[in-house]
Design a protein around this motif. Structure first.
Motif, mmCIF file in Angstrom:
data_model
loop_
_atom_site.group_PDB
_atom_site.id
_atom_site.type_symbol
_atom_site.label_atom_id
_atom_site.label_comp_id
_atom_site.label_asym_id
_atom_site.label_seq_id
_atom_site.Cartn_x
_atom_site.Cartn_y
_atom_site.Cartn_z
ATOM 1 N N ARG A 45 10.083 -5.190 6.499
ATOM 2 C CA ARG A 45 10.343 -5.478 5.082
ATOM 3 C C ARG A 45 11.440 -6.532 4.945
ATOM 4 O O ARG A 45 11.330 -7.459 4.134
ATOM 5 N N TRP A 50 9.599 -8.095 1.626
ATOM 6 C CA TRP A 50 8.648 -7.307 0.852
ATOM 7 C C TRP A 50 9.345 -6.405 -0.152
ATOM 8 O O TRP A 50 10.485 -5.976 0.050
ATOM 9 N N SER A 51 8.628 -6.041 -1.210
ATOM 10 C CA SER A 51 9.040 -4.957 -2.096
ATOM 11 C C SER A 51 8.584 -3.641 -1.469
ATOM 12 O O SER A 51 7.836 -3.628 -0.480
ATOM 13 N N TYR A 52 9.015 -2.518 -2.066
ATOM 14 C CA TYR A 52 8.587 -1.222 -1.536
ATOM 15 C C TYR A 52 7.077 -1.043 -1.681
ATOM 16 O O TYR A 52 6.411 -0.486 -0.800
ATOM 17 N N SER A 53 6.526 -1.502 -2.809
ATOM 18 C CA SER A 53 5.091 -1.335 -3.009
ATOM 19 C C SER A 53 4.293 -2.190 -2.029
ATOM 20 O O SER A 53 3.228 -1.765 -1.561
ATOM 21 N N THR A 54 4.802 -3.395 -1.698
ATOM 22 C CA THR A 54 4.124 -4.225 -0.697
ATOM 23 C C THR A 54 4.186 -3.567 0.664
ATOM 24 O O THR A 54 3.194 -3.543 1.408
ATOM 25 N N ASP A 365 9.957 1.185 -6.771
ATOM 26 C CA ASP A 365 10.267 -0.102 -7.395
ATOM 27 C C ASP A 365 10.700 0.091 -8.849
ATOM 28 O O ASP A 365 11.577 -0.622 -9.346
#
Length: 420
Positions: A45, A50-54, A365
């Motif tokens: 990440r 990245w975001s958490y959802s990604t 997020d």
């Protein structure tokens, strides 16, 4: 290759060796290919921004692959057999691990995570069927066979839990590539033993009493297993990121994951008596209840003692869920339908597993914290427990045995057909 027409009549020690060698399948397909991502997620990440959802979408890609793999097994296991699918799956899973280490983009990573899900499903399902048949050959090893097989995932978790944090600390957070390649290389070595065991196992897909799997008898169990998939994978995906957000060091993370793996390895001995006495969805319901408590503990307190208890409770129960549904299918279905039944359960599980990380990542997020995703894991598992306890007990009597007792001619029937 043994087709199931000639059943190997091994002694008990050799039967145990075959079961233990087959259990390296979950070590690869689950311990390495699925759960080790949680250890590498923070580094990956950071590397890609990245975001958490990604980050959760990679677990979803793996979950979607798992769904499609389970569906494929459901439709082809009767023709190809559990042996062939298990062998192909374990080799391809190992190669997908190596390939992941050479990816430089999100699409490439998602592709190989997807592939690992497809072929990992074949390993998980077909290995379950092979081990169930192996246990049926010797009543003395049967109580250990199914939980022992799933407990093999702890081997992969223990090795990755010890090795990955140390490698990242020593080589830097960018060494996540080397970690994937190393796991793939070790998986290829493990696969040699698993392939040999599969080649010398009785394949239940070729059983003389083929029958069919009647999903109506297990509908509540399937629903519970779907919910279970969403709850447990949320914990496994985000728990290391949760620990890092609470300033957990490399030794604490390695200790937590190693303890989780040891607990998985010990789970067959803790649960084998309970599984042997399974009635309906009772075992799955109890497992989900224990997991809900284990998942809720970090939300209450992220200190080392609490995380230790959480790791022990979660690890000793997480692979008893698949073991419980395998026992449920074995008890309530003809041997020739075991592969299809386990595949159907696994498909439902995979759908829940695919949805869980994205939904929980979205919650993270939205709130800027992993507190809500961790709490949601516990709530989902509690719901799975309540549903599982509603699943009725289904029993299948081997036609030859049942008819011999009644003096009637042999006829393959399913409990639901008798009722009709």
């Amino acid at each position: 290759m043994n087709t199931g027409r000639n059943t190997p009549t091994y002694g008990i020690p050799l039967s145990l060796l075959v079961i233990l060698s087959l259990s390296l399948g979950p070590a690869i397909a689950n311990g390495f290919a699925r759960f080790a991502y949680a250890l590498l997620l923070p580094s990956m990440r950071d590397a890609f921004g990245w975001s958490y959802s990604t980050a959760g979408s990679l677990s979803t890609a793996n979950g979607i692959g798992y769904i499609l793999g389970a569906l494929a097994v459901f439709f082809v296991v009767g023709r190809l057999g559990s042996q062939r699918l298990y062998i192909a799956g374990i080799v391809l899973t190992s190669l997908s691990l190596v390939a992941t280490g050479f990816c430089n983009s999100l699409p490439a990573l998602m592709f190989w995570r997807f592939v690992a899900g497809v072929v990992g499903a074949a390993v998980f399902i077909c290995g379950s069927a092979l081990v169930s048949a192996q246990g049926a050959l010797h009543s003395r090893v049967q109580p250990f066979a199914i939980p022992g097989y799933f407990g093999g995932a702890g081997i992969g978790m223990l090795l990755s839990g010890i090795g990955i944090p140390v490698v990242l600390e020593w080589q830097g957070q960018g060494a996540w590539r080397e970690a994937w390649v190393a796991m793939g290389a070790l998986a290829l070595v493990f696969s040699l033993f698993s392939v040999a065991a599969a080649l010398n196992s009785h394949d239940p897909s070729g059983a003389s009493v083929a029958g069919r799997w009647n999903w109506r008898d297990f509908s509540l169990g399937v629903l519970a297993y779907f919910v279970y998939g969403g709850g447990y994978i949320t914990y496994m995906t985000f728990i290391i990121a949760w620990m890092r957000s609470h300033q957990a060091g490399v030794l604490q993370i390695a200790g937590f994951w190693g303890l989780l793996g040891l607990a998985v390895m010990a789970s067959p001995y803790v649960w084998k008596t309970r599984l042997a006495r399974n009635r309906g969805g009772n075992s799955l319901g109890l497992v989900c209840a224990v997991l809900a408590v284990a998942a809720f503990l970090p939300y209450v307190d992220a200190s080392s003692p609490t995380m230790t208890v959480s790791a022990l409770l979660f690890g000793v129960s997480m692979f008893i869920g698949p073991a419980a549904i395998t026992v449920m299918v074995r008890n309530g279905s003809p041997q020739g339908a075991w592969g299809a039944g386990i595949a159907a359960f696994t498909t439902a599980f995979g759908i829940g597993q695919a949805a869980g990380p994205v939904f929980s990542g979205w919650l993270g997020d939205l709130t800027g914290s992993l507190s809500l995703p961790i709490a949601s894991s516990a709530a989902i598992l509690a719901a799975a427990s309540a549903i599982a306890y509603l699943q009725k007990d289904v029993r299948w009597a081997e036609p030859a045995r049942a008819n011999a007792a009644s003096g009637q001619p042999t006829m393959a029937t399913h409990p639901s057909e008798e009722a009709a």
